[in-house]
Motif scaffolding. Sequence first.
Motif, PDB file in Angstrom:
ATOM      1  N   ASP B  50       6.241  12.584 -10.734  1.00 36.99           N
ATOM      2  CA  ASP B  50       4.804  12.563 -10.411  1.00 36.99           C
ATOM      3  C   ASP B  50       4.430  11.354  -9.567  1.00 36.99           C
ATOM      4  N   THR B  51       5.025  10.213  -9.913  1.00 39.61           N
ATOM      5  CA  THR B  51       4.646   8.975  -9.216  1.00 39.61           C
ATOM      6  C   THR B  51       5.558   8.686  -8.021  1.00 39.61           C
ATOM      7  N   GLY B  52       6.605   9.484  -7.858  1.00 38.64           N
ATOM      8  CA  GLY B  52       7.589   9.260  -6.791  1.00 38.64           C
ATOM      9  C   GLY B  52       6.991   9.042  -5.407  1.00 38.64           C
ATOM     10  N   PRO B  53       6.062   9.924  -4.963  1.00 39.56           N
ATOM     11  CA  PRO B  53       5.494   9.724  -3.617  1.00 39.56           C
ATOM     12  C   PRO B  53       4.837   8.347  -3.464  1.00 39.56           C
ATOM     13  N   GLY B  54       4.089   7.931  -4.487  1.00 36.11           N
ATOM     14  CA  GLY B  54       3.444   6.609  -4.424  1.00 36.11           C
ATOM     15  C   GLY B  54       4.460   5.489  -4.449  1.00 36.11           C
ATOM     16  N   LEU B  55       5.471   5.620  -5.314  1.00 41.27           N
ATOM     17  CA  LEU B  55       6.505   4.587  -5.411  1.00 41.27           C
ATOM     18  C   LEU B  55       7.247   4.454  -4.083  1.00 41.27           C
ATOM     19  N   PHE B  56       7.453   5.600  -3.428  1.00 40.19           N
ATOM     20  CA  PHE B  56       8.146   5.587  -2.137  1.00 40.19           C
ATOM     21  C   PHE B  56       7.392   4.713  -1.132  1.00 40.19           C
ATOM     22  N   TRP B  57       6.067   4.905  -1.053  1.00 42.32           N
ATOM     23  CA  TRP B  57       5.302   4.174  -0.025  1.00 42.32           C
ATOM     24  C   TRP B  57       5.060   2.719  -0.410  1.00 42.32           C
ATOM     25  N   VAL B  58       4.941   2.463  -1.719  1.00 38.57           N
ATOM     26  CA  VAL B  58       4.821   1.055  -2.147  1.00 38.57           C
ATOM     27  C   VAL B  58       6.126   0.318  -1.820  1.00 38.57           C
ATOM     28  N   SER B  59       7.256   0.974  -2.110  1.00 43.62           N
ATOM     29  CA  SER B  59       8.556   0.370  -1.790  1.00 43.62           C
ATOM     30  C   SER B  59       8.668   0.123  -0.289  1.00 43.62           C
ATOM     31  N   THR B  60       8.227   1.109   0.495  1.00 48.64           N
ATOM     32  CA  THR B  60       8.300   0.969   1.953  1.00 48.64           C
ATOM     33  C   THR B  60       7.487  -0.235   2.429  1.00 48.64           C
ATOM     34  N   LEU B  61       6.283  -0.405   1.855  1.00 47.66           N
ATOM     35  CA  LEU B  61       5.434  -1.534   2.265  1.00 47.66           C
ATOM     36  C   LEU B  61       6.073  -2.874   1.923  1.00 47.66           C
ATOM     37  N   LEU B  62       6.657  -2.944   0.704  1.00 42.63           N
ATOM     38  CA  LEU B  62       7.295  -4.204   0.288  1.00 42.63           C
ATOM     39  C   LEU B  62       8.469  -4.530   1.208  1.00 42.63           C
ATOM     40  N   VAL B  63       9.212  -3.498   1.544  1.00 42.80           N
ATOM     41  CA  VAL B  63      10.355  -3.690   2.437  1.00 42.80           C
ATOM     42  C   VAL B  63       9.871  -4.029   3.848  1.00 42.80           C
ATOM     43  N   ALA B  64       8.757  -3.405   4.239  1.00 39.28           N
ATOM     44  CA  ALA B  64       8.214  -3.655   5.582  1.00 39.28           C
ATOM     45  C   ALA B  64       7.858  -5.132   5.746  1.00 39.28           C
ATOM     46  N   ILE B  65       7.366  -5.757   4.686  1.00 40.63           N
ATOM     47  CA  ILE B  65       7.004  -7.187   4.781  1.00 40.63           C
ATOM     48  C   ILE B  65       8.240  -7.999   5.167  1.00 40.63           C
ATOM     49  N   LEU B  66       9.373  -7.679   4.542  1.00 39.02           N
ATOM     50  CA  LEU B  66      10.614  -8.392   4.884  1.00 39.02           C
ATOM     51  C   LEU B  66      11.026  -8.118   6.329  1.00 39.02           C
ATOM     52  N   ALA B  67      10.917  -6.845   6.704  1.00 39.06           N
ATOM     53  CA  ALA B  67      11.329  -6.470   8.071  1.00 39.06           C
ATOM     54  C   ALA B  67      10.422  -7.136   9.113  1.00 39.06           C
ATOM     55  N   ILE B  68       9.128  -7.240   8.798  1.00 41.39           N
ATOM     56  CA  ILE B  68       8.181  -7.882   9.734  1.00 41.39           C
ATOM     57  C   ILE B  68       8.538  -9.365   9.879  1.00 41.39           C
ATOM     58  N   GLN B  69       8.772 -10.015   8.742  1.00 40.66           N
ATOM     59  CA  GLN B  69       9.112 -11.445   8.786  1.00 40.66           C
ATOM     60  C   GLN B  69      10.379 -11.667   9.593  1.00 40.66           C
ATOM     61  N   ARG B  70      11.307 -10.750   9.430  1.00 42.10           N
ATOM     62  CA  ARG B  70      12.566 -10.823  10.174  1.00 42.10           C
ATOM     63  C   ARG B  70      12.300 -10.657  11.678  1.00 42.10           C
TER      64      ARG B  70
END
Lengths: 257, 222
Positions: B50-70
């Motif tokens: 049920d929460t998978g779609p939300g977890l997917f995008w939250v994970s993506t955002l957290l990872v995006a922060i690292l990728a942006i900093q990089r």
Amino acid sequence: MQRTEKQEFTTSRGTRFMGISLLIGIPTLLIFSFLLSPADDNMDDAVRLIYVHVPMAIFAYVAIITTGIGSVFYLWKKSRWWDTVAHASAEIGLMLCGLVLVTGSIWGRPTWNTWWEWGDVRLVTTLVLFLMILGYLALRQVPANPDLRAKRASVVGIIAAVNIPIVNRSVEWWENNTLHQKSSLTDGKLENLTLFTLFLGFIVVGISFLWLMTHRFRVGWLAAEIETEGIAGVIEERLNEANSGAANPNYQQKDDV
Amino acid sequence: MFRDAWLVTKKDLLIELRSRILINQIAPYTLLILVLFGFALDADTETLRDTGPGLFWVSTLLVAILAIQRSVDVETSDSAIDRLMLSGISPTSIYLGKTIGLYLQLIILEALLFIVMVVLFDMSVVNYPLVVVSAVVTTLAIASSGTLYGVIASGLGVRETLLPVLFLPVLAPAVIGATRAFGDAFGRVNADGWAWLGLLSVIAIVYTLVGMLTYGNIIEDT
């Protein structure tokens, strides 16, 4: 730099007039809201909240649009005046946005039977707007070169302003995804005393906005003066001290102690 | 303009290919987040679905922060950005190039995240086109705003704390829309996922345009 007494105050004839108007306007609005205007057939007494909720929402938008305009003009003209306008307006916008969320939540409980509805696009985007201005003000507090900080804050300010149409039109764009009612003003359902009280609310919140904006702008302007001219003043003071020290043989002794 | 942008993109991708930070560090972090969500939600597969779609995008955002900093680090270390500016490439092209570079990296990470999520959470997709289109549009919104905010937060000595404060609220509406669209695509929520793509497209276009217009003003002081 010697500052005159007049410069140390942020009041003027105009702000005094606005202040006195508010002293009369706020109690009048309260009397009309709670005593003279009728309860609504559907919303009951909760309708009284719209007399401040709707004007505050509109002026929150006005404040953030002003921040956006100030930001665009700052990037274009590189004028401190526009940057101070953008900053002052963002602070007032944050306050109004916060109050809109609180009053909206209180209104939502009896009307929608919930404090918060995640499926409502307008609610969520207003919260997002609030968080974006919070980020804008966090950036403004970062200790950095004032010009560099102003330039970056301007871009964040523009994005916050650009977000306004998404907030405002979201009800119409995604009607199926919202509990939010359409504009109370444009659908023509409000009549007589209710409509008058709402307009009174607009006038009171509008004057409050102008009053706060003027004072905050003047405080911001003085703060910027201290930040820029203050440093120049201190350097000048030190240079004078050094020059007088070179002429004064006791200066070196004092320094050694 | 696009030719220059593509040169910047190729440069960023080449640096990533050689340093392998995306694969060696950021990708494992992505998987770690999903596993931790599994622990946090008590290994209840139905809840995870049920929460998978939300977890997917939250994970993506957290990872995006690292990728942006990089992505910003690549330009700010050794004042590489000064050389890039001196090369005559316009700030708009640099912005577009870095956005596309970040976009492609995020798409790779999302594909990895998607496969792992489908396996770990035992999810089945009912509408593949919706998954693909919503991921393509949402990732554009993340990459365009991320490239801009990454530069805004850089060089102030508080990037690690300031970037999330500035960046995450901007992407909040995109996450809501993308989660609803993914929820519909996975058959987990009763929502019209295609309708939410309108919101996602508006956000992606607006942030890309603002980035193209304002990037030059900020990059001068980086």
